[in-house]
Design an enzyme around this catalytic site. Structure first.
Site, short mmCIF file in Angstrom:
data_model
loop_
_atom_site.label_atom_id
_atom_site.label_comp_id
_atom_site.label_asym_id
_atom_site.label_seq_id
_atom_site.Cartn_x
_atom_site.Cartn_y
_atom_site.Cartn_z
N LEU A 5 -7.29 -5.37 -3.22
CA LEU A 5 -7.71 -5.33 -1.82
C LEU A 5 -8.19 -3.93 -1.48
CD1 LEU A 5 -4.75 -7.28 -0.12
CD2 LEU A 5 -6.82 -8.19 -1.21
N TYR A 11 -3.15 -3.03 -3.26
CA TYR A 11 -3.89 -2.70 -2.03
C TYR A 11 -4.21 -1.21 -2.03
CZ TYR A 11 -4.85 -2.40 3.04
OH TYR A 11 -5.42 -2.17 4.26
N CYS A 12 -5.49 -0.88 -1.83
CA CYS A 12 -5.95 0.51 -1.71
C CYS A 12 -5.55 1.28 -2.97
CB CYS A 12 -5.39 1.13 -0.44
SG CYS A 12 -6.01 2.79 -0.05
N LEU A 13 -4.86 2.40 -2.84
CA LEU A 13 -4.44 3.18 -4.00
C LEU A 13 -3.51 2.37 -4.90
CD1 LEU A 13 -4.30 5.82 -5.56
CD2 LEU A 13 -2.60 6.65 -3.93
#
Length: 611
Positions: A373, A345-347
């Site tokens: 994501l 997710y993200c980073l």
């Protein structure tokens, strides 16, 4: 140059590594080890120009971490080119005269003309949406402000010769200044506030003062918002489980199964370390972890430790080695012989993509699928967040972090809020302090207030290698002494972008299509960076588009994809779990928690989430 050495700290069985060992363990060492990072300087590093760096760090306290040099250069670029463009100046002046004339005509015929006869608020601008703004003189004030915004947007863009980056900085900074001056931000020019004051006898100002004092006390006490209602381990991050492994960067949580049988392939969640991991385990009704266990999956999640000044030399690759790879090793020990569904997710998704590329390069085939994501792998079009990323700004941030050893929690949060200042800052202040209503409690907002720090070295490498130089997308990113390429990834991928994402714009996330040599199922969901991901099935207002591209299929551009992908009403979670199930084996009995030998480790959510 600083060298990171790993020394084992005994706490139970050691995860079996399929590649390079994370730590050297003697034959007498028990099975589980928790590594400790020890930074050895050999020889000592001499920091260049320490006085200059200290001066920049002091200056950052007054500028909110924004480089004044970068800002000045952008305005100088724009101003100099505009001064040398007399025809463009005349065009801007004509636009001012035209808009002023139309506004004056609307003021003269205010009683006979319809509201918003000159200019209307844009679709996402909700400051003037209520009916009170349709009456004079407030409608004229709002239209005058919107015309001023449009005029400045026209003046700061389209000037020939100005670099695209500097133009974006000038337009963005002018928008921030204008957002402060909106008539909705002042009691005397906001009809909703005046009506509320008349109805309540001024009681709204009393409640607004109480809200302000409450926020101020919470700021100085460093307590998260809604800390009494949303308690970590009780009402959020409350899915039952056990910490089955720990090192100095993360705890690995294994969640208890909630079905009699589970899919043989476990899920490993790699969250970003910019915020706490429990964005995917909020209140039970909003918890993706709870939903996954209810769908018959064995779920593991990484909980990152909140770094401090002692972690200043922790590198970006340490998060890969002591995070993703160490977690995969432990999952492989608990569920032996099974491939893993990895989610980033993200980073955390960016990190997972780097780890997956390195694994593919080295012939490590432990991943069954990869889910990203709102995660970017190409940063050339990373939205307005890139306005803060140029050589001057990165050097300024490095000097600020150099003094403390980390990026403070408020710095990153402030940057994200500026991206949507009229929604996240000024509209909230008007609602809470002028209207006196207060914001309704939310587990997502409570999580958002539970911020983390970022180590100096890691964040510097992240900004330079990924944002500034775009090394990952261009094949220059190095892992374990060799370059990695996303094109080596052949594992099926499920990639989620969010329609209103200001942190990872969906068109930037979409670029994964031509970076990997794999089947890619791309899903675009409604909502923003967080609210679009947290989309439980019982919330009916969600919608999404989804379409799969086979590895050998021709590339389809983002705009064409938007026209071709079918629309679906509802949450994207069931779509993803069906995709996972189709790539999983037949259900079987659940694995034991930790595989035994986890004495001394806490229950979920662990200890690191409280740091």
């Amino acid at each position: 140059m600083s060298v990171v050495k790993i020394f084992p700290r005994v706490e139970g069985p050691q995860p079996a590594s399929s590649a390079e060992p994370v730590a050297e363990v003697s034959a007498a060492t028990p099975k589980r080890v928790s590594e400790t990072l020890v930074i050895a300087n050999s020889p000592p590093v001499s920091e260049p120009y320490p006085f200059d760096r200290a001066y920049h760090a002091m200056l950052a306290r007054f500028t909110g971490g924004i480089s004044p040099v970068a800002l000045s250069l952008a305005w100088l670029d724009w101003g100099a080119h505009l001064a040398a463009a007399p025809q463009r100046q005349m065009e801007i002046f004509r636009n001012v005269l035209r808009d002023s004339g139309q506004l004056l005509e609307a003021a003269v015929h205010a009683t006979s003309q319809k509201p918003w006869s000159v200019i209307e608020p844009q679709g996402r601008d909700r400051r003037f949406k209520d009916r009170q703004w349709e009456t004079a003189p407030f409608n004229l004030l709002a239209q005058a402000f919107l015309l001023t915004e449009r005029w400045w947007r026209d003046a700061t863009t389209g000037v020939r010769g100005v670099s695209h980056a500097n133009e974006a900085i000038v337009e963005f900074s002018m928008r921030q200044m204008l957002d402060m001056l909106s008539p909705s931000n002042f009691a005397a020019t906001n009809p909703q506030v005046l009506e509320k004051a008349f109805q309540s006898g001024g009681e709204n100002y009393v409640f607004g003062w109480q809200n302000w004092c409450s926020d101020l006390m919470r700021l100085f006490s460093a307590k998260p918002a809604d800390d009494d209602q949303f308690v970590v381990g009780k009402t959020v991050a409350a899915s039952p489980g056990k910490v089955v492994y720990r090192n100095d960067l993360m705890e690995l949580i294994q969640y208890h199964p909630t079905t009699a049988q589970v899919r043989p392939e476990p899920i490993l969640i790699v969250p970003a370390w910019i915020m706490k991991y429990y964005i995917l385990d909020l209140s039970p009704q909003n918890s993706l972890v709870k939903y996954l266990t209810g769908q018959g999956f064995t779920v593991f999640a990484i909980s990152w430790r909140n770094p401090d000044a002692n972690d200043r030399d922790v590198a970006f690759d340490d998060y890969r080695k002591l995070g993703v790879m160490a977690a995969l090793d432990m999952v492989g020990q608990i569920v032996p012989g099974r491939k893993v569904h990895a989610l980033g997710y993200c980073l955390g998704g960016t990190l997972l993509s780097i780890a997956a590329a390195a694994m593919a390069r080295d012939g490590d085939s432990r991943l069954a699928t990869i889910t990203l994501l709102a995660a970017q792998t190409d940063f050339t079009e990373a939205g307005e967040l890139t306005l803060f990323i140029n050589e001057s700004q990165v050097a300024f941030l490095e000097d600020m972090m150099w003094q403390r050893g980390y990026l403070d929690t408020t710095q990153m949060a402030g940057a994200f809020q500026l991206l949507r200042s009229n929604e996240l800052i000024w509209s909230r202040l008007s609602h809470d302090y002028l209207m006196g209503d207060g914001s309704p409690p939310s587990d997502l907002m409570a999580w958002n207030a539970d911020a983390t720090r970022l180590p100096y070295r890691m964040h510097s490498e992240y900004l330079r290698k990924l944002f500034l130089d775009n090394d990952l997308a261009e094949g220059r990113y190095r892992v374990e002494g060799g370059s990695v390429s996303l094109s080596d990834i052949h594992t099926p991928m499920f990639v989620v972008g969010t329609l209103a994402d200001h942190v990872a714009p969906w068109r930037s996330v979409y670029k994964i299509h031509y970076q990997v040599d794999a089947d890619v199922t791309f899903l675009l969901t409604s909502g923003g960076h967080n609210a679009g991901v947290v989309a439980p099935p019982d919330e009916s207002w969600h919608s999404y588009q989804v379409k799969t591209k086979a590895a050998d299929a021709p590339y389809v551009g983002a705009d064409e994809w938007l026209k071709l992908a079918p629309h679906v009403e509802g949450s994207w979670w069931p779509e993803w779990t069906q995709w996972l199930a189709a790539r999983s084996g037949a259900p079987c009995g659940p694995p034991s928690i930790g595989g035994g030998g986890i004495d001394g480790l806490p229950d979920a959510p662990g200890d690191y989430v409280y740091t």
